[in-house]
Design a protein around this motif. Structure first.
Motif, PDB file in Angstrom:
ATOM      1  N   PHE A  63       0.857  -1.191   0.000  1.00 20.89           N
ATOM      2  CA  PHE A  63       0.000   0.000   0.000  1.00 20.89           C
ATOM      3  C   PHE A  63       0.891   1.238   0.000  1.00 20.89           C
ATOM      4  O   PHE A  63       1.853   1.301   0.781  1.00 20.89           O
ATOM      5  CB  PHE A  63      -0.892   0.032   1.241  1.00 20.89           C
ATOM      6  CG  PHE A  63      -1.833  -1.126   1.304  1.00 20.89           C
ATOM      7  CD1 PHE A  63      -3.111  -1.034   0.760  1.00 20.89           C
ATOM      8  CD2 PHE A  63      -1.452  -2.320   1.898  1.00 20.89           C
ATOM      9  CE1 PHE A  63      -3.979  -2.108   0.806  1.00 20.89           C
ATOM     10  CE2 PHE A  63      -2.314  -3.403   1.946  1.00 20.89           C
ATOM     11  CZ  PHE A  63      -3.582  -3.301   1.401  1.00 20.89           C
ATOM     12  N   LYS A  67      -3.245   3.765  -1.050  1.00 23.28           N
ATOM     13  CA  LYS A  67      -3.789   2.979  -2.174  1.00 23.28           C
ATOM     14  C   LYS A  67      -3.039   1.654  -2.299  1.00 23.28           C
ATOM     15  O   LYS A  67      -1.815   1.626  -2.118  1.00 23.28           O
ATOM     16  CB  LYS A  67      -3.566   3.719  -3.504  1.00 23.28           C
ATOM     17  CG  LYS A  67      -4.357   4.997  -3.664  1.00 23.28           C
ATOM     18  CD  LYS A  67      -4.322   5.407  -5.137  1.00 23.28           C
ATOM     19  CE  LYS A  67      -5.272   6.547  -5.420  1.00 23.28           C
ATOM     20  NZ  LYS A  67      -4.845   7.818  -4.825  1.00 23.28           N
ATOM     21  N   GLU A  68      -3.757   0.616  -2.663  1.00 20.30           N
ATOM     22  CA  GLU A  68      -3.045  -0.644  -2.922  1.00 20.30           C
ATOM     23  C   GLU A  68      -2.366  -0.562  -4.287  1.00 20.30           C
ATOM     24  O   GLU A  68      -2.993  -0.198  -5.300  1.00 20.30           O
ATOM     25  CB  GLU A  68      -3.998  -1.844  -2.900  1.00 20.30           C
ATOM     26  CG  GLU A  68      -3.212  -3.105  -3.195  1.00 20.30           C
ATOM     27  CD  GLU A  68      -3.880  -4.413  -2.829  1.00 20.30           C
ATOM     28  OE1 GLU A  68      -5.026  -4.411  -2.393  1.00 20.30           O
ATOM     29  OE2 GLU A  68      -3.196  -5.450  -3.002  1.00 20.30           O
ATOM     30  N   ARG A  72       0.196  -2.704  -9.625  1.00 17.83           N
ATOM     31  CA  ARG A  72       0.255  -1.567 -10.560  1.00 17.83           C
ATOM     32  C   ARG A  72       1.597  -1.519 -11.279  1.00 17.83           C
ATOM     33  O   ARG A  72       2.614  -1.970 -10.764  1.00 17.83           O
ATOM     34  CB  ARG A  72       0.063  -0.251  -9.807  1.00 17.83           C
ATOM     35  CG  ARG A  72      -1.334  -0.163  -9.263  1.00 17.83           C
ATOM     36  CD  ARG A  72      -1.743   1.254  -9.020  1.00 17.83           C
ATOM     37  NE  ARG A  72      -3.051   1.249  -8.394  1.00 17.83           N
ATOM     38  CZ  ARG A  72      -3.748   2.322  -8.127  1.00 17.83           C
ATOM     39  NH1 ARG A  72      -3.276   3.506  -8.435  1.00 17.83           N
ATOM     40  NH2 ARG A  72      -4.923   2.228  -7.566  1.00 17.83           N
ATOM     41  N   LEU A  80       2.079   8.039  -8.973  1.00 15.46           N
ATOM     42  CA  LEU A  80       1.563   8.223  -7.602  1.00 15.46           C
ATOM     43  C   LEU A  80       2.624   8.824  -6.672  1.00 15.46           C
ATOM     44  O   LEU A  80       2.321   9.185  -5.544  1.00 15.46           O
ATOM     45  CB  LEU A  80       1.097   6.882  -7.026  1.00 15.46           C
ATOM     46  CG  LEU A  80      -0.183   6.288  -7.610  1.00 15.46           C
ATOM     47  CD1 LEU A  80      -0.417   4.892  -7.047  1.00 15.46           C
ATOM     48  CD2 LEU A  80      -1.379   7.181  -7.285  1.00 15.46           C
TER      49      LEU A  80
END
Ligand SMILES: Nc1ncnc2c1ncn2[C@@H]1O[C@H](COP(=O)(O)OP(=O)(O)OP(=O)(O)O)[C@@H](O)[C@H]1O
Length: 254
Positions: A63, A67-68, A72, A80
């Motif tokens: 995480f 956000k996980e 990604r 991010l």
């Protein structure tokens, strides 16, 4: 502890019969410089590769900033705010410091469609180059080709390139590797300055650097975190001394 910026929960990664991450967990608080240490083959690089998205874990979750991000892409993680400065050089040797940083800014801004215009002359990119050079102390080396930089200055440039996207978390992979004493002193000054601006995860074998810079340290052994705490707590942890370095621990952590 301040709010965790990064939470790693029970990562597992196998390479054939080798378990390089064996339920690895750690937390990095916002604003801290967190060092990840461990003996050769402990799984530090494998962990880092999973954090930045170069490797996908076989199990566990990551995480970042709430956000996980476990599955990604590298690119989406970078967007991010997760940036990595590479141990293996990512710079263009024949280009100057200014040109290297301008390309990094161009890539970050997604302006690669302006390929017909040199990045250094791009009116959107140009104003950002000076501050990017200053941030890593290379403003006086602006017109020097990267191939003429010292080893330490190349590291500064790599860090500068990783910083152009104003990351929230900077992953530094063995920045002291191959560094002479002069370069190491400069690098320590740079990292000390950067740690006031950005959260940092430092993977490093140089214990002098780790213990002088880190707010907290996680110790990885056989793919597992065996301890996490302040430098003082880690230095005094008998399990760490024993498991991490055996008798050598007394010398390294002296
Ligand atoms: N691509 C790969 N294929 C097979 N085995 C691998 C691969 N990458 C790492 N390993 C193995 O996984 C284990 C952990 O390696 P890793 O490089 O993550 O450790 P490390 O702590 O970074 O080591 P060092 O401090 O020497 O860089 C080791 O046994 C290594 O041989």
């Amino acid at each position: 502890m301040a709010k965790p910026l990064l939470t790693v929960d029970s990562l597992v990664k196998h390479f054939g019969a080798v378990t390089a991450s064996d339920g690895f967990s750690m937390e990095i608080a916002e604003g801290e410089l967190h060092a990840l240490i461990g003996p050769n083959g402990a799984g530090k690089t494998t962990a880092l590769n999973q954090l930045c998205g170069e490797l996908l874990p076989d199990g566990g979750r990551i995480f970042f900033n709430g956000k996980e991000i476990t599955r990604r892409s590298i690119h989406r993680r970078a967007r991010l705010g997760l940036a990595r400065s590479y141990q293996i050089t990512s710079i263009f040797e024949r280009l100057t410091v200014r040109e290297n940083l301008s390309l990094a800014i161009q890539a970050h801004n997604g302006h690669s469609f302006r390929f017909w215009r040199k990045a250094v002359d791009d009116p959107v990119i140009r104003p950002a180059i000076g501050p990017a050079m200053e941030r890593v102390g290379l403003e006086e080396r602006a017109e020097i080709p990267a191939s003429h930089l010292s080893h330490g200055e190349k590291r500064q440039l790599e860090v500068g390139m990783a910083l152009v996207g104003q990351p929230k978390l900077l992953l530094l992979d063995e920045p002291y590797a191959g560094m002479g004493p002069g370069g190491a002193v400069e690098l320590t000054k740079l990292i000390r300055r950067l740690k006031t601006e950005v959260t940092i995860l430092l993977v490093e074998h140089d214990m002098g650097a780790v213990f002088s810079l880190a707010d907290r340290i996680t110790v990885l052994v056989y793919g597992k975190a065996i301890a996490s705490g302040t430098p003082q707590a880690i230095r005094n942890d008998p399990e760490v001394r024993q498991a991490y370095l055996g008798n050598e621990g007394n010398r390294c952590f002296a």
